[in-house]
Write an enzyme that holds these catalytic residues in place. Structure first.
Site, short mmCIF file in Angstrom:
data_model
loop_
_atom_site.label_atom_id
_atom_site.label_comp_id
_atom_site.label_asym_id
_atom_site.label_seq_id
_atom_site.Cartn_x
_atom_site.Cartn_y
_atom_site.Cartn_z
CG ASN A 85 -1.74 -1.20 1.41
OD1 ASN A 85 -1.52 -1.97 2.33
ND2 ASN A 85 -2.69 -1.42 0.51
CG ASN A 137 -5.04 -7.47 -1.47
OD1 ASN A 137 -4.26 -7.42 -0.52
ND2 ASN A 137 -6.11 -6.71 -1.53
CG HIS A 138 -3.74 -3.19 -2.66
ND1 HIS A 138 -4.78 -2.67 -3.38
CD2 HIS A 138 -4.21 -3.40 -1.40
CE1 HIS A 138 -5.84 -2.55 -2.60
NE2 HIS A 138 -5.52 -3.00 -1.39
FE LIG Z 1 -2.54 -3.79 3.02
FE LIG Z 2 -3.80 -6.47 1.28
#
Ligand SMILES: [Fe+2]
Ligand SMILES: [Fe+2]
Length: 269
Positions: free
Chosen positions: A45, A72-73
């Site tokens: 992030n 997931n990012h």
């Molecule tokens: Fe995160």
């Molecule tokens: Fe995540």
């Protein structure tokens, strides 16, 4: 010969510019307090809450981070495809489908120590990727030489899936710590076969938002269910990490302790 201690400091999801500022503030202090530790951080992030850029990764390495994990990012910044294959110290979840750019594990060398670093992602309440349990078994079976120190960042939503991974890997790796929920849990322990475990390390970034995001937009979403654009919050930071001591003869963990700081106070020192 008396066993030496190998220290690993793992820093949870660094969110946006506030998170990067917190890292910059805390790293000199952590390097002093945990001298000679191996520093790993989750950077999924780091770029305005979404993914990471080459410039940010460089900034992390310059601050003393030895390895970066993702989640997931991973693919949120389109530039990632230009540099992830060349990034030897940055890994994305290993159980992404075959053919995905980048790597899911790497060897981090610090002084004369070598640490096998593995990133996995859960499948409960997250996209249906390959099985993280089978994938980690495969990586451990294939790693040409047996690494004494193996560290796993399990990026997952469900506490049950994370605890299951801890037990699955007890005695096979030095540590399994969770990321992704951005909230630090208090269940740190060394499992019976010597694997340090923590369900979630927590985040580094805006303290007064919601998981690092500006809160009025998140509240609006919960209240109206209308489409809303989330942005990272500004303001003060909090910082969550974990420090693990490993026995250099066996690779097993002896202790795992939480690290939690706030821009205004030190909760635990
Ligand atoms: Fe995160
Ligand atoms: Fe995540």
């Amino acid at each position: 010969m008396e066993a030496k201690v190998i220290k690993i400091v793992f820093i949870g999801d660094i969110v946006g510019s506030v998170g990067r500022k917190a890292l910059k503030t805390m790293m000199p202090r952590l390097k002093q307090k945990y001298a000679n530790a191996i520093f790993i951080a989750n950077g999924e992030n780091a770029a305005a809450g979404r993914g990471i850029t080459a410039a940010i990764a460089k900034e992390f390495y310059e601050l003393g981070i030895h390895g970066i994990t993702l989640g997931n990012h991973t693919w949120d910044q389109k530039d990632i495809f230009d540099f992830i294959d060349q990034e030897e110290k940055m890994i994305r979840p290993a159980n992404f489908p075959p053919g995905t750019p980048g790597r899911g594990s790497t060897v981090i060398k610090v002084k004369d120590q070598e640490l096998l670093l593995i990133n996995l992602q859960g499948r409960t309440f997250l996209p249906a990727i390959d099985c993280p349990f089978r994938k980690v078994d495969e990586i451990l079976a294939q790693s040409k030489k047996k690494y004494k120190f193996v560290f796993v960042d399990f990026h997952a939503e469900a506490t049950s899936e994370k605890i299951a991974m801890g037990w699955h890997l007890d005695g096979k790796v030095s540590a399994v710590v969770g990321t992704h929920t951005h909230v630090q849990t208090h269940d740190q322990r060394v499992l019976p076969q010597g694997t340090a475990y923590l369900t979630d390390v927590g985040m580094v970034g805006p303290r007064d938002g919601i998981l690092g995001m500006e809160r009025t937009a998140v509240l609006q979403k919960f209240k109206t269910q209308l489409p809303v654009r989330f942005v990272t919050d500004e303001g003060k930071w909090h910082f969550h990490a974990v420090v693990i001591d490993l026995n250099d003869q066996t690779g097993q963990a002896s202790t795992i302790q939480l690290i939690r700081y706030d821009e205004d106070h030190v909760f635990l020192d």
